[in-house]
Design a protein around this motif. Structure first.
Motif, PDB file in Angstrom:
ATOM      1  N   ALA A  44      -7.480  86.507 159.047  1.00 45.30           N
ATOM      2  CA  ALA A  44      -7.809  87.952 158.385  1.00 45.30           C
ATOM      3  C   ALA A  44      -9.244  88.124 158.156  1.00 45.30           C
ATOM      4  CB  ALA A  44      -7.018  87.653 157.006  1.00 45.30           C
ATOM      5  N   GLU A  45     -10.145  87.226 157.888  1.00 42.02           N
ATOM      6  CA  GLU A  45     -11.462  87.696 157.644  1.00 42.02           C
ATOM      7  C   GLU A  45     -12.320  87.934 158.858  1.00 42.02           C
ATOM      8  OE1 GLU A  45     -11.454  84.921 153.491  1.00 42.02           O
ATOM      9  OE2 GLU A  45     -12.702  84.448 155.166  1.00 42.02           O
ATOM     10  N   SER A  46     -12.259  87.508 159.832  1.00 45.41           N
ATOM     11  CA  SER A  46     -13.038  87.418 160.947  1.00 45.41           C
ATOM     12  C   SER A  46     -12.210  87.527 162.251  1.00 45.41           C
ATOM     13  CB  SER A  46     -13.919  86.210 161.390  1.00 45.41           C
ATOM     14  OG  SER A  46     -14.363  85.724 159.866  1.00 45.41           O
ATOM     15  N   ARG A  47     -13.042  88.170 163.445  1.00 46.02           N
ATOM     16  CA  ARG A  47     -12.422  88.065 164.762  1.00 46.02           C
ATOM     17  C   ARG A  47     -12.999  87.002 165.656  1.00 46.02           C
ATOM     18  NH1 ARG A  47      -9.258  90.074 162.398  1.00 46.02           N
ATOM     19  NH2 ARG A  47      -8.449  92.308 162.291  1.00 46.02           N
ATOM     20  N   TYR A  48     -12.163  86.473 166.515  1.00 47.13           N
ATOM     21  CA  TYR A  48     -12.614  85.427 167.202  1.00 47.13           C
ATOM     22  C   TYR A  48     -12.400  85.699 168.811  1.00 47.13           C
ATOM     23  CZ  TYR A  48     -12.567  82.868 162.892  1.00 47.13           C
ATOM     24  OH  TYR A  48     -13.056  82.616 161.705  1.00 47.13           O
ATOM     25  N   ALA A  49     -13.295  85.103 169.433  1.00 50.15           N
ATOM     26  CA  ALA A  49     -13.010  84.998 171.008  1.00 50.15           C
ATOM     27  C   ALA A  49     -12.020  84.361 171.706  1.00 50.15           C
ATOM     28  CB  ALA A  49     -14.403  85.027 171.541  1.00 50.15           C
ATOM     29  N   LEU A  50     -12.062  83.211 170.759  1.00 50.88           N
ATOM     30  CA  LEU A  50     -10.882  82.075 171.165  1.00 50.88           C
ATOM     31  C   LEU A  50     -10.543  81.326 170.335  1.00 50.88           C
ATOM     32  CD1 LEU A  50      -9.447  80.578 173.573  1.00 50.88           C
ATOM     33  CD2 LEU A  50     -11.726  79.195 173.836  1.00 50.88           C
ATOM     34  N   CYS A  51      -9.329  80.730 170.149  1.00 46.38           N
ATOM     35  CA  CYS A  51      -8.786  79.973 169.200  1.00 46.38           C
ATOM     36  C   CYS A  51      -8.028  78.528 169.824  1.00 46.38           C
ATOM     37  CB  CYS A  51      -7.870  80.472 168.194  1.00 46.38           C
ATOM     38  SG  CYS A  51      -7.014  79.734 166.818  1.00 46.38           S
ATOM     39  N   PHE A  52      -8.538  77.409 169.104  1.00 48.66           N
ATOM     40  CA  PHE A  52      -7.767  76.096 169.448  1.00 48.66           C
ATOM     41  C   PHE A  52      -6.956  75.942 168.415  1.00 48.66           C
ATOM     42  CE2 PHE A  52     -11.377  76.173 172.634  1.00 48.66           C
ATOM     43  CZ  PHE A  52     -10.634  75.557 173.725  1.00 48.66           C
ATOM     44  N   THR A  53      -5.594  75.395 168.538  1.00 47.78           N
ATOM     45  CA  THR A  53      -5.022  75.009 167.425  1.00 47.78           C
ATOM     46  C   THR A  53      -4.150  73.607 167.745  1.00 47.78           C
ATOM     47  OG1 THR A  53      -3.167  75.396 165.761  1.00 47.78           O
ATOM     48  CG2 THR A  53      -2.919  76.572 167.725  1.00 47.78           C
ATOM     49  N   ASP A  54      -4.087  72.719 166.835  1.00 51.50           N
ATOM     50  CA  ASP A  54      -3.179  71.603 166.965  1.00 51.50           C
ATOM     51  C   ASP A  54      -1.924  72.003 166.903  1.00 51.50           C
ATOM     52  OD1 ASP A  54      -2.428  69.011 167.315  1.00 51.50           O
ATOM     53  OD2 ASP A  54      -3.104  68.257 165.408  1.00 51.50           O
ATOM     54  N   MET A  55      -0.784  70.912 167.183  1.00 57.64           N
ATOM     55  CA  MET A  55       0.421  71.285 167.365  1.00 57.64           C
ATOM     56  C   MET A  55       0.923  70.861 165.722  1.00 57.64           C
ATOM     57  SD  MET A  55       3.656  69.795 169.595  1.00 57.64           S
ATOM     58  CE  MET A  55       3.272  68.268 168.800  1.00 57.64           C
ATOM     59  N   ARG A  56       0.604  69.909 165.232  1.00 63.37           N
ATOM     60  CA  ARG A  56       0.982  69.353 164.180  1.00 63.37           C
ATOM     61  C   ARG A  56       0.186  69.328 163.010  1.00 63.37           C
ATOM     62  NH1 ARG A  56       4.333  63.763 165.629  1.00 63.37           N
ATOM     63  NH2 ARG A  56       6.035  64.750 167.183  1.00 63.37           N
ATOM     64  N   LEU A  57       0.282  70.236 161.996  1.00 61.20           N
ATOM     65  CA  LEU A  57      -0.410  70.486 160.869  1.00 61.20           C
ATOM     66  C   LEU A  57       0.027  70.151 159.474  1.00 61.20           C
ATOM     67  CD1 LEU A  57      -1.864  74.015 162.225  1.00 61.20           C
ATOM     68  CD2 LEU A  57      -3.207  71.641 162.123  1.00 61.20           C
ATOM     69  N   PRO A  58      -0.855  69.904 158.650  1.00 65.02           N
ATOM     70  CA  PRO A  58      -0.194  69.253 157.238  1.00 65.02           C
ATOM     71  C   PRO A  58       0.787  70.342 156.550  1.00 65.02           C
ATOM     72  CG  PRO A  58      -2.459  68.895 157.333  1.00 65.02           C
ATOM     73  CD  PRO A  58      -2.108  69.635 158.323  1.00 65.02           C
ATOM     74  N   ASP A  59       0.661  71.571 156.651  1.00 62.95           N
ATOM     75  CA  ASP A  59       1.427  72.490 156.037  1.00 62.95           C
ATOM     76  C   ASP A  59       2.151  73.496 157.112  1.00 62.95           C
ATOM     77  OD1 ASP A  59      -1.038  75.006 155.481  1.00 62.95           O
ATOM     78  OD2 ASP A  59      -0.743  73.787 156.924  1.00 62.95           O
ATOM     79  N   GLY A  60       2.397  73.142 158.203  1.00 57.39           N
ATOM     80  CA  GLY A  60       3.328  73.743 159.263  1.00 57.39           C
ATOM     81  C   GLY A  60       2.768  73.419 160.624  1.00 57.39           C
ATOM     82  N   SER A  61       3.067  74.298 161.527  1.00 56.55           N
ATOM     83  CA  SER A  61       3.022  73.930 162.963  1.00 56.55           C
ATOM     84  C   SER A  61       2.185  75.172 163.550  1.00 56.55           C
ATOM     85  CB  SER A  61       4.347  74.362 163.465  1.00 56.55           C
ATOM     86  OG  SER A  61       4.225  74.310 164.976  1.00 56.55           O
ATOM     87  N   GLY A  62       1.336  74.751 164.743  1.00 57.91           N
ATOM     88  CA  GLY A  62       0.405  75.347 165.354  1.00 57.91           C
ATOM     89  C   GLY A  62       1.221  76.511 166.095  1.00 57.91           C
ATOM     90  N   GLN A  63       2.555  76.305 166.160  1.00 54.70           N
ATOM     91  CA  GLN A  63       3.465  77.376 166.898  1.00 54.70           C
ATOM     92  C   GLN A  63       3.255  78.648 166.008  1.00 54.70           C
ATOM     93  OE1 GLN A  63       4.943  76.523 169.753  1.00 54.70           O
ATOM     94  NE2 GLN A  63       6.410  78.127 170.015  1.00 54.70           N
ATOM     95  N   GLU A  64       3.244  78.694 164.772  1.00 55.05           N
ATOM     96  CA  GLU A  64       3.127  79.594 163.842  1.00 55.05           C
ATOM     97  C   GLU A  64       1.853  80.233 163.707  1.00 55.05           C
ATOM     98  OE1 GLU A  64       3.664  78.367 159.663  1.00 55.05           O
ATOM     99  OE2 GLU A  64       3.309  80.155 158.868  1.00 55.05           O
ATOM    100  N   ILE A  65       0.635  79.588 164.023  1.00 62.74           N
ATOM    101  CA  ILE A  65      -0.391  80.385 164.389  1.00 62.74           C
ATOM    102  C   ILE A  65      -0.503  81.190 165.449  1.00 62.74           C
ATOM    103  CG2 ILE A  65      -2.938  79.953 164.664  1.00 62.74           C
ATOM    104  CD1 ILE A  65      -2.571  77.637 162.846  1.00 62.74           C
TER     105      ILE A  65
END
Length: 457
Positions: A44-65
């Motif tokens: 929400a605060e910045s713009r990124y050229a690329l994002c890496f996200t793990d599948m399993r996260l403590p408060d949800g899923s990388g799928q959500e991201i």
């Protein structure tokens, strides 16, 4: 210019540090998050050229991201970090809009290659958005007129119905109308024929937690996701009648009521729609509501088939060959005069999409990086003519624009050619999939997908 920024989302400190060091050495600025909430705040605060996200996260899923980025930050490529061998998670990530995936333990060389490709695609997308009219290649009169019409329609907020055969680029046209227009919200495409009937209402309008079995949380529908932007209804002819009624009401009232919700939610969405079928004919025979037809067809924009702009074929072919060469790291293949003549005389029932497939196959099959007529493996003219005619048993509800039915007859033929090319490449590389993918001029991920699709072990 400042260095590109990358967002890394992973709850494992070692992974975050490894990616931070590796990407930093590539001249990238790295920000990290350890959970979904932190990731959403960063996005929400910045713009990124690329994002890496793990599948399993403590408060949800990388799928959500991934789904969030696909809906609200489509200019940002995202890659999923998965446990080794977790194919299902990787496939789900790709379906949700991920650019690619990285398996743990992370291979540094593959990571670097993925980053280079992702950044190149991101830059191409920015250039496309900045000069969108150039993305519809060609100098023919019909294409020049199409580009002019797109610019005019972009200034309007009226619903546009985009007609044309399969493979002509209807979604591309819809994206250009959105990108050249004043709307700041997202462009949300949806294939109406790909959503199961029982899930349509939830997908379009959302639902409240507990409203039905499996509704474990509130979910926004496609209309809410597209609020302030454009909703592109591809293959709108596939909507069942009960959804046509509900869709008509939403367009008229500019409000949706989620399943289980008590109040309506106001939405500001521009509707663009498309189908390769003859929608007017479907209205005549009672398979599509006339009132909805007039609502979405305030302005009709026809996208011409490739056979009506043959003079654009050399330019299109050059563009496709250059793109394939860049992906494979090889110099562009060249068409012999006879090969180009064969393409100019071919009807291309699958339009631009078929042209791309023909050239991709030809690059894999040709010798000496020179494409000859035999390498194109075009359908002989008599066979193409037979394929372009609808069989006598086709019902009126399956009525399509001229040329579409040919795709049905070509499916097995095209799959057979793909299989031959892939098996030949595998044999020549002693079944080294990475080398085979390079030889075919496609990505390793694309090869894996084709192997699974064609059942090649």
């Amino acid at each position: 210019m400042s260095n590109p920024s990358v967002l890394v989302v992973d709850d494992e400190r070692d992974i975050r540090e490894l990616l931070t060091i590796t990407l930093g050495r590539m001249g990238l600025l790295v920000e990290t998050a350890s959970n979904v909430a932190e990731a959403k705040q960063h996005l929400a605060e910045s713009r990124y050229a690329l994002c890496f996200t793990d599948m399993r996260l403590p408060d949800g899923s990388g799928q959500e991201i991934i789904e969030l980025i696909a809906a609200e930050y489509p200019e940002t490529p995202v890659a999923m970090i998965t446990a080794y061998g977790n194919v299902d998670a990787a496939v789900n990530a790709l379906k949700a809009g991920a650019f690619d995936f990285v398996s743990k333990p992370v291979d540094i060389n593959m990571l670097r290659q993925l980053v280079h490709t992702a950044l190149r695609l991101a830059e191409e997308k920015k250039a496309e958005i900045a000069g969108g009219e150039q993305r519809i290649l060609g100098d023919s009169d019909v294409i020049r007129e199409l580009r002019t019409t797109i610019t005019k329609l972009a200034r309007s907020q009226a619903p546009v119905y985009i007609s044309g055969e399969s493979g002509v680029g209807k979604e591309l046209v819809a994206r250009l109308i959105h990108e050249q227009g004043p709307r700041s919200g997202p462009f949300v495409p949806v294939n109406c024929g790909a959503i199961p009937t029982e899930l349509m209402e939830s997908e379009f309008f959302g639902h409240k937690r507990g409203s039905f079995t499996g509704a474990q949380a509130d979910k926004e529908g496609l209309f809410q996701t597209a609020n302030g932007g454009t909703l592109f209804l591809d293959e709108v002819a596939e909507l069942p009648v009960h959804m046509q009624v509900k869709l008509l009401r939403v367009i008229q009232e500019k409000a949706v009521r989620p399943i289980g919700g008590r109040a309506e939610v106001q939405v500001d969405v521009r509707i663009l729609s498309a189908t390769h079928k003859n929608l007017g004919k479907l209205v005549e025979i009672g398979h599509f509501r006339q009132d909805l037809y007039y609502r979405i067809n305030v302005i009709e924009l026809r996208v011409p088939p490739l056979r009506e702009r043959r003079e654009d074929i050399p330019k299109l072919a050059g563009h496709v060959l250059a793109r394939l060469a860049e992906a494979s790291g090889q110099p562009p293949a060249k068409l012999t005069p006879d090969a180009l003549a064969a393409m100019l005389s071919y009807s291309f029932p699958g339009n631009v999409r078929e042209l791309e497939n023909v050239l991709e196959r030809a690059v894999a099959l040709c010798e000496g990086n020179t494409i000859r007529p035999a390498d194109l493996r075009l359908v002989p003219a008599p066979a193409a003519a037979r394929a372009s005619k609808a069989p006598s048993h086709v019902s009126e509800e399956d009525t399509t624009e001229t040329g579409d039915v040919s795709e049905v007859g070509l499916d097995n033929y095209m799959s057979s050619l793909e299989r031959d090319a892939i098996e030949k490449a595998l044999q020549e590389t002693r079944y080294n999939k990475t080398a085979a993918a390079k030889k075919l001029g496609i990505t390793f991920r694309a090869l894996r997908y084709k192997l699974k699709k064609l059942g090649i072990e």
